[in-house]
Scaffold this motif. Structure first.
Motif, PDB file in Angstrom:
ATOM      1  N   ARG B  23      -8.383  85.357 -20.920  1.00 36.04           N
ATOM      2  CA  ARG B  23      -7.848  85.671 -22.236  1.00 36.04           C
ATOM      3  C   ARG B  23      -8.439  84.647 -23.206  1.00 36.04           C
ATOM      4  O   ARG B  23      -8.537  83.457 -22.867  1.00 36.04           O
ATOM      5  N   ILE B  25      -8.178  82.812 -26.901  1.00 34.47           N
ATOM      6  CA  ILE B  25      -7.210  82.558 -27.981  1.00 34.47           C
ATOM      7  C   ILE B  25      -7.912  81.807 -29.111  1.00 34.47           C
ATOM      8  O   ILE B  25      -8.569  80.787 -28.867  1.00 34.47           O
ATOM      9  N   ARG B  77      -5.558  84.699 -17.716  1.00 38.74           N
ATOM     10  CA  ARG B  77      -4.741  85.509 -18.627  1.00 38.74           C
ATOM     11  C   ARG B  77      -3.229  85.365 -18.485  1.00 38.74           C
ATOM     12  O   ARG B  77      -2.509  85.576 -19.438  1.00 38.74           O
ATOM     13  N   SER B  78      -2.742  84.992 -17.300  1.00 34.28           N
ATOM     14  CA  SER B  78      -1.285  84.868 -17.193  1.00 34.28           C
ATOM     15  C   SER B  78      -0.784  83.521 -17.724  1.00 34.28           C
ATOM     16  O   SER B  78       0.417  83.290 -17.757  1.00 34.28           O
ATOM     17  N   GLU B  80      -1.617  82.352 -20.779  1.00 32.09           N
ATOM     18  CA  GLU B  80      -1.840  82.388 -22.225  1.00 32.09           C
ATOM     19  C   GLU B  80      -0.693  81.718 -23.001  1.00 32.09           C
ATOM     20  O   GLU B  80      -0.924  80.856 -23.847  1.00 32.09           O
ATOM     21  N   ASP B  81       0.542  82.101 -22.664  1.00 30.50           N
ATOM     22  CA  ASP B  81       1.713  81.544 -23.351  1.00 30.50           C
ATOM     23  C   ASP B  81       1.788  80.030 -23.198  1.00 30.50           C
ATOM     24  O   ASP B  81       2.149  79.309 -24.123  1.00 30.50           O
ATOM     25  N   ILE B  84      -0.728  78.270 -25.457  1.00 27.50           N
ATOM     26  CA  ILE B  84      -0.275  78.333 -26.857  1.00 27.50           C
ATOM     27  C   ILE B  84       0.825  77.303 -27.079  1.00 27.50           C
ATOM     28  O   ILE B  84       0.813  76.550 -28.060  1.00 27.50           O
ATOM     29  N   LEU B  85       1.739  77.228 -26.129  1.00 25.97           N
ATOM     30  CA  LEU B  85       2.853  76.286 -26.238  1.00 25.97           C
ATOM     31  C   LEU B  85       2.358  74.836 -26.169  1.00 25.97           C
ATOM     32  O   LEU B  85       2.805  73.977 -26.924  1.00 25.97           O
ATOM     33  N   SER B 105      -5.045  86.398 -30.132  1.00 28.52           N
ATOM     34  CA  SER B 105      -5.555  86.336 -28.760  1.00 28.52           C
ATOM     35  C   SER B 105      -6.150  87.684 -28.406  1.00 28.52           C
ATOM     36  O   SER B 105      -5.695  88.720 -28.897  1.00 28.52           O
TER      37      SER B 105
END
Lengths: 170, 121
Positions: B23, B25, B77-78, B80-81, B84-85, B105
């Motif tokens: 992914r 971003i 990809r898993s 991603e969160d 970002i955090l 993203s």
């Protein structure tokens, strides 16, 4: 997993004198309110549009009954159950400050995260309306809408409700 | 959690060829960055927040840099969160105050390049 798309979501409130409008758009907000538009105050006699910051149920309860108060913010994100119920009954918003979750000192940061999680969990149970706001003191302290969503999920709000954590005026 | 690996194709021998899905971003920093010096520092900060185990699984890399403020991070990809955090928590780099904003993203880097041109225009 939900995929993010570029779209302008709700509003944010910062603790700055002015906001770069272009930046606010790019990071995904309809508008970012500066200090002179919506103020966070502890002053009970303040008559303009404000968010009331308090640490005791007495003062918070009085503020919740005033029309000029948009919502309340609890000092240090401490949990006061009675206030949450009153907030729900008066249809006001409980604002949760995100800026203190990103402080540099590790112990303080972890304590703040724990408190915010506990407060949000209790607010969700009592069906109080929540809004996450950045209250950034400078541009570096601001968060984009995408980051706010990631924070919401991190603090225990499920994916379904995460979109509703933005402060939506009216 | 999504599957990290996706079946890409099968050979005649029925041996599966698997590939990682990533992914991309797009991030923007509040002040200008010198990636030659500060890239390693940024990745170290990400590791500090997400931990060594998650870091090795997420495998974040700076995939592209469009300007001194806009850059792309490529990650599994898993995670991603988590990335970002992690970048939301970074407020200081090499002793100076800095903030990072995640803008978009995508599964391909090309769409981010188009989007970055739209922002800078």
């Amino acid at each position: 997993m939900k995929r993010y798309e570029y779209m302008v979501r709700g509003f944010d409130i910062v603790d700055m004198d002015s906001v770069n409008i272009r930046l606010a758009e790019v990071i995904g907000y309809k508008k970012v309110y500066a200090r002179n538009e919506i103020i966070v105050t502890e002053d009970q006699a303040y008559e303009g549009k404000c968010i009331f910051l308090g640490r005791e149920h007495g003062a918070l309860g009085k503020a919740l009954r005033r029309n000029n108060v948009e919502g309340i913010m609890i000092f240090d994100n401490e949990l006061i159950r009675q206030t949450l119920e009153e907030c729900r009954d008066n249809e006001k918003i409980l604002f949760v400050d995100i800026s203190n979750l990103t402080v540099q000192e590790q112990r303080l940061r972890l304590r703040n995260i724990h408190r915010a999680r506990f407060l949000i969990r209790s607010a969700l149970r009592s069906r109080t309306k929540i809004a996450l706001v950045s209250l950034a003191k400078d541009e570096a302290g601001m968060l984009s809408a995408m980051q706010m969503l990631a924070f919401a999920k991190f603090l225990g709000i499920n994916e379904k409700d995460a979109d509703s954590i933005f402060y939506n005026k009216g | 959690m999504r599957k990290m690996l996706t079946v890409y194709s099968t050979t005649k021998d029925d041996a599966l060829i698997l590939r990682y899905k990533y992914r991309y971003i797009l991030f923007m920093s509040s002040s200008e960055l010198d990636f030659g010096i500060e890239e390693r520092g940024l990745l170290n900060e990400i590791m500090r927040y997400i931990g060594e185990i998650s870091y090795s699984k997420a495998n974040p890399k700076i995939a592209a840099q469009y300007s001194r403020k806009l850059f792309v991070i490529k990650t599994e990809r898993s995670y991603e969160d988590l990335i970002i955090l992690a970048l939301s928590f970074i407020k200081e780099l090499h002793g100076r105050r800095i903030g990072f904003f995640s803008l978009k993203s995508s599964g391909t880097i090309k769409s981010l390049r188009v989007y970055s041109k739209k922002i800078t225009a």
